[in-house]
Design an enzyme around this catalytic site. Structure first.
Site, short mmCIF file in Angstrom:
data_model
loop_
_atom_site.label_atom_id
_atom_site.label_comp_id
_atom_site.label_asym_id
_atom_site.label_seq_id
_atom_site.Cartn_x
_atom_site.Cartn_y
_atom_site.Cartn_z
N ASP A 197 0.62 -1.77 -0.40
CA ASP A 197 -0.27 -0.01 0.13
C ASP A 197 1.08 1.32 -0.07
O ASP A 197 1.32 1.35 0.74
CB ASP A 197 -0.86 0.14 1.20
CG ASP A 197 -2.34 -1.01 1.69
OD1 ASP A 197 -1.17 -2.61 1.21
OD2 ASP A 197 -2.83 -1.08 1.68
N ASP B 105 -3.68 0.19 -3.65
CA ASP B 105 -3.79 1.12 -2.12
C ASP B 105 -3.08 2.08 -3.28
O ASP B 105 -2.70 2.38 -2.47
CB ASP B 105 -3.93 0.15 -0.88
CG ASP B 105 -5.70 -0.11 -0.92
OD1 ASP B 105 -6.47 -0.75 -1.66
OD2 ASP B 105 -5.63 -0.66 0.43
N HIS C 135 -8.83 -0.15 -2.03
CA HIS C 135 -9.37 1.22 -2.10
C HIS C 135 -9.50 1.44 -4.19
O HIS C 135 -10.12 2.95 -3.44
CB HIS C 135 -8.48 1.97 -1.28
CG HIS C 135 -8.50 2.32 -0.05
ND1 HIS C 135 -8.76 3.55 0.61
CD2 HIS C 135 -8.14 1.27 0.83
CE1 HIS C 135 -9.56 3.15 2.00
NE2 HIS C 135 -8.20 2.07 2.46
#
Length: 475
Positions: free
Chosen positions: A122, A151, A184
């Site tokens: 991420d 992400d 996300h």
């Protein structure tokens, strides 16, 4: 060259044929150590897409410099003067065409004897840390492959620049840069954790158009990769088998579709063949219905308890234990699983699992190999800080109720202190690419001053608790 022949034996699909000469490039690693800089330290704006569609390392370096410069010298509302909408459109369309042609699980094979593979977790819109990581690890090139575990956006203030930079690298070196999807990269998360508002702030009345284009690009991101036949990477991790049986044909029109139903048996691990057939082109991976594998791959978490069970803390995906890691590795002749998805905030609430202070944890060590969680956003989150929700017994509270209550009910949702964690990336080397070399790094400081794009004091602390009703259900 990477393998181009698709697998039909239940393994991950091979890479698609390389894009044509208009976008693809071959770059020697000898000049790609990440320590070069643009020939001129003056940002030339607006950015323009090359007329012939061919990107160069000089163009990429100038892009990196320009994004860095603009983040420190221009207000967000001036971003169209850096990247006009028409250039953005060409940029995203070119990348989307490449991504949508890739299979759900890209297979990175036939690596050269001197190749290395860099795996990144991420990054959450922390542009300056991504710029450091690329320079520290060395830029992507012919013998240096990058796999990003998703992400790219939300929480941090430069999600758009971060995502566009990585898309540019993908267009430049499509068979050396692989961008996987994170949870996300979805409509739900980006509407809660800042990316949608970031885009609207930067593009004003054109913001909705830009945001929709980003969502469409998200849908094309592959779900997983297999590196050198030995390493499986994905954002969340493992996934269930979805056994489908035809049910009784409804009476009526002759051509009415046969409805399908998922067998309601105990959960079992899915196969790579099932992964290859899942439908990833959804704005929000469903938590119910027939198309559960994308949600599992993006949202699931490891556990120290054996077995496979629904991930009740998140409300989507699975929890899997060391026995499942062993079964998956052994069944598909793998040595290593590298997943991401959990930062220091999530790990603070996971008893039995190590913290994310150094940017990585080794969660399972089993007979066939290891399971690793990798997180590449240091000093996280950029704005929101340590959450201290507590239950009646003083233990961390991650109940669904807390996801829908107001800050007044839980005044300790956030504090002014961040986690001060390190980020990390992994280098995999020949001959088998299955021994992780961890590289931890500190955050780049100081960060440019900028206002957050989401109410980090009021929003639920982490995506462990979801408002499922607001997510789209698509079978």
């Amino acid at each position: 060259m990477l393998s181009e022949s698709p697998s039909d034996s239940g393994e991950c699909s091979a890479n698609p044929p390389p894009p044509d000469e208009s976008t693809a490039a071959t770059v020697d690693c000898s000049n790609m150590n990440g320590n070069t800089s643009p020939s001129s330290q003056q940002a030339q704006i607006p950015l323009a897409w090359p007329h012939d569609g061919k990107l160069s390392i000089q163009w990429i370096e100038h892009l990196m410099f320009t994004f860095d410069w603009s983040s420190k010298n221009l207000p967000p509302s001036d971003f169209p003067s850096v990247l006009p909408v028409d250039v953005f459109d060409t940029w995203v369309l070119t990348a989307s065409k490449i991504l949508h042609k890739e299979p759900n699980c890209v297979r990175i094979d036939a690596l050269q004897p001197d190749s290395t593979v860099v795996v990144v977790g991420d990054v959450h819109g922390q542009l300056h840390d991504v710029l450091f990581l690329l320079k520290d690890a060395g830029f992507p090139c012919e013998n240096r492959v990058f796999v990003f575990n998703g992400d790219y956006v939300d929480r941090g203030a430069w999600g758009l620049e971060t995502f566009l930079l990585l898309l540019a690298w993908k267009v430049f070196l499509p068979q050396r840069v692989y961008l996987l999807r994170g949870n996300h990269e979805s409509k739900y998360c980006t509407s809660v954790y800042g990316f949608e508002k970031e885009v609207l702030a930067k593009y004003g009345d054109k913001g909705k158009h830009v945001y929709r284009k980003c969502l469409g690009c998200f849908e094309g991101l592959p779900l997983a990769s297999i590196i050198a036949g030995n390493v499986y990477t994905a954002h969340g991790g493992l996934f269930r088998s979805v056994s489908i049986t035809p049910s009784r044909r409804s009476k009526g029109k002759k051509n009415r579709r046969i409805s399908l139903s998922i067998e309601d048996n105990s959960l079992s691990l899915g196969s790579l063949e099932e992964l290859s057939k899942a439908r990833r082109s959804v704005l929000d991976p469903p938590w119910e219905g027939l198309n559960l594998i994308p949600g599992d791959v993006l949202w699931s978490d490891p556990s120290m308890k054996d077995g496979l069970s629904p991930n009740k803390e998140r409300g989507i995906g699975l929890l899997w234990g060391p026995d499942c890691t062993e079964d998956f590795l052994k069944k598909f002749d793998l040595k290593l699983i590298i997943r991401s998805h959990e930062g220091p905030d999530a790990r603070e609430k996971r008893p039995g699992l190590a913290g994310m202070d150094n940017g990585y944890t080794i969660d399972h060590e089993v007979g066939s190999g290891k399971l690793i969680t990798l997180f590449s956003a240091p000093d996280y989150p950029q704005f929101q800080s340590r959450a201290n929700l507590t239950g009646e017994n003083g233990s961390p509270c991650i109940c669904v109720t807390c996801a829908s209550t107001l800050l007044a009910d839980h005044p300790s949702h956030a504090t002014e202190e961040r986690y001060r964690n390190k980020g990390a990336y992994i280098i995999l080397r020949p001959p088998n690419f299955d021994v992780p070399d961890f590289h931890s790094f500190e955050a780049v400081t100081p960060r440019p001053e900028v206002k957050p794009y989401y109410d980090f004091e009021d929003v639920i602390d982490s995506d462990e608790e979801l408002d499922l009703a607001s997510m789209e259900t698509t079978a």
